[in-house]
Design an enzyme around this catalytic site. Structure first.
Site, PDB file in Angstrom:
ATOM      1  N   CYS A  14       0.830  -1.205   0.000  1.00  0.00           N
ATOM      2  CA  CYS A  14       0.000   0.000   0.000  1.00  0.00           C
ATOM      3  C   CYS A  14       0.866   1.256   0.000  1.00  0.00           C
ATOM      4  O   CYS A  14       0.352   2.368  -0.139  1.00  0.00           O
ATOM      5  CB  CYS A  14      -0.937  -0.003   1.201  1.00  0.00           C
ATOM      6  SG  CYS A  14      -2.285  -1.170   0.999  1.00  0.00           S
ATOM      7  N   ASP A  48     -14.100   2.743   3.421  1.00  0.00           N
ATOM      8  CA  ASP A  48     -13.325   1.631   2.876  1.00  0.00           C
ATOM      9  C   ASP A  48     -13.914   1.070   1.589  1.00  0.00           C
ATOM     10  O   ASP A  48     -13.200   0.541   0.751  1.00  0.00           O
ATOM     11  CB  ASP A  48     -13.245   0.511   3.925  1.00  0.00           C
ATOM     12  CG  ASP A  48     -12.588   1.001   5.189  1.00  0.00           C
ATOM     13  OD1 ASP A  48     -11.372   1.211   5.160  1.00  0.00           O
ATOM     14  OD2 ASP A  48     -13.294   1.221   6.192  1.00  0.00           O
TER      15      ASP A  48
HETATM   16 CO    CO Z   1      -9.728   0.461   3.971  1.00  0.00          CO
HETATM   17 CO    CO Z   2      -8.887   0.171  -0.022  1.00  0.00          CO
END
Ligand code: CO
Ligand code: CO
Length: 342
Positions: A14, A48
């Site tokens: 990420c 999210d």
């Molecule tokens: Co998330």
């Molecule tokens: Co995400």
């Protein structure tokens, strides 16, 4: 020749996310989109996943996540990318049921077998989660990347958002921080593949606890900690909920080796990009806490805002593997500053 996958990625896991401030800049110029009245959660609160009411009290959760290699082992990379993508469904209190793979791959350079291992890893995690990996799309690309688009369901009464924390809530984090620091050390040859295994285990562990938390009324808000670091995802929670938060730094769990590595100024490139995006909203940070709280997490833990009067209820829930309830702070009334580190 042994292939080291991380040598093919410019930023790992990420940590390859576009900086939050840049993302905001990009989205600003895109105009308005069609908003269906059935869209329960869209882009406004930086949650999210998107959530769509399909009737009968049920909603569909939809999300996508992909990134460049964070570890050298292709099978582990596939597992981590899958666990990370599924997490955004759990972070809405939902249950994932189907996933579609997204693969970019330098076929000439790396060969089909590595790609096969990545997908095998993803299949193993999807099987563990009870999710059908039902298709995908692959392109030839100079830099490898892999991830999943995931669909899940949630009963609308169980839906958890990041923007619904309340003043007085207690904050819990379910995995230690440090995947950005450790993967950077791996990429630079300061850690061996063996030494990064405990972190790999965390990253391969499903945030399936979120599905259970969905059923708990005392959980007021829920998200997962990924590329923007604890600071970033907590800021999003605070801004969406119109509150501020206090983090007790000594209570924030760190993965083994992270303290030592940050003392030597080993950190992911995106740590500083995260800090630049959030620094005006944070007070009390110092050298170490900056490098750990802004560390981009890959497949990080859940961040939970719990009703302080019902905290003990949380401990009655059976925890899945590699999941611990770390009490790291509390939600306080809204101030100019979003996060106070104490
Ligand atoms: Co998330
Ligand atoms: Co995400």
């Amino acid at each position: 020749m042994e292939i080291k996958l991380t040598q093919y990625s410019h930023g790992s896991g990420c940590g390859c996310k576009v900086a939050p401030s840049v993302l905001e800049e990009i989205l600003k110029g895109t105009g308005t989109s069609f908003i269906s009245p059935n869209l329960l959660v869209g882009n406004e609160t930086k949650d999210d996943a998107a959530v769509y009411d399909v009737g009968n009290g049920t909603a569909l959760i939809s999300t996508v996540d992909f990134f460049t290699p964070i570890v050298n082992d292709a099978f582990s990379y596939g597992k981590i990318a899958a666990a990370n993508a599924l997490s955004d469904v759990y972070a809405m209190g939902g249950k994932p049921f189907m996933a579609i793979a997204i693969l970019g791959f330098p076929v000439e350079k790396l060969g089909a077998e590595i790609a096969q291992q990545i997908i095998r890893g993803a299949k193993a995690i999807c099987a563990e989660a009870g999710v059908s990996l039902a298709g995908g799309h692959t392109i030839d690309s100079p830099e490898p990347f892999f991830g999943l688009s995931v669909n899940g369901f949630v009963e609308i009464i169980n839906l958890k958002q990041n923007s619904t924390a309340q003043v007085g809530d207690v904050l819990y984090l379910t995995k230690p921080l440090g995947t950005g620091v450790l993967s950077t050390a791996l990429k630079r040859g300061l850690l061996t593949d063996e030494e990064i295994k405990p972190a790999v285990n965390y990253m391969c562990s499903l945030n399936i606890l979120g599905e259970n938390l969905g059923k708990c009324g005392f959980v007021h808000a829920l998200t997962d900690v990924t590329g923007f670091g604890l600071i970033g995802h907590l800021t999003e929670m605070c801004e969406g909920s119109e509150v501020s938060a206090e983090i007790e730094y000594s209570m924030v769990p760190l993965m083994d080796g992270v303290k030592e590595l940050t003392a030597k100024f080993i950190y992911a490139d995106n740590t500083m990009r995260n800090w630049k995006s959030y620094e005006s909203k944070v007070q009390g940070i110092n050298g170490e806490s900056l490098l750990t709280l802004c560390d981009p997490q890959t497949s990080g833990g859940l961040l939970i805002a719990v009703d302080s009067l019902k905290e003990e209820e949380l401990f009655k829930i059976t925890l899945p593997p590699n999941t611990t309830l770390h009490r790291i702070g509390k939600v306080i009334a809204k101030r100019e500053t979003k996060i106070f580190i104490v």
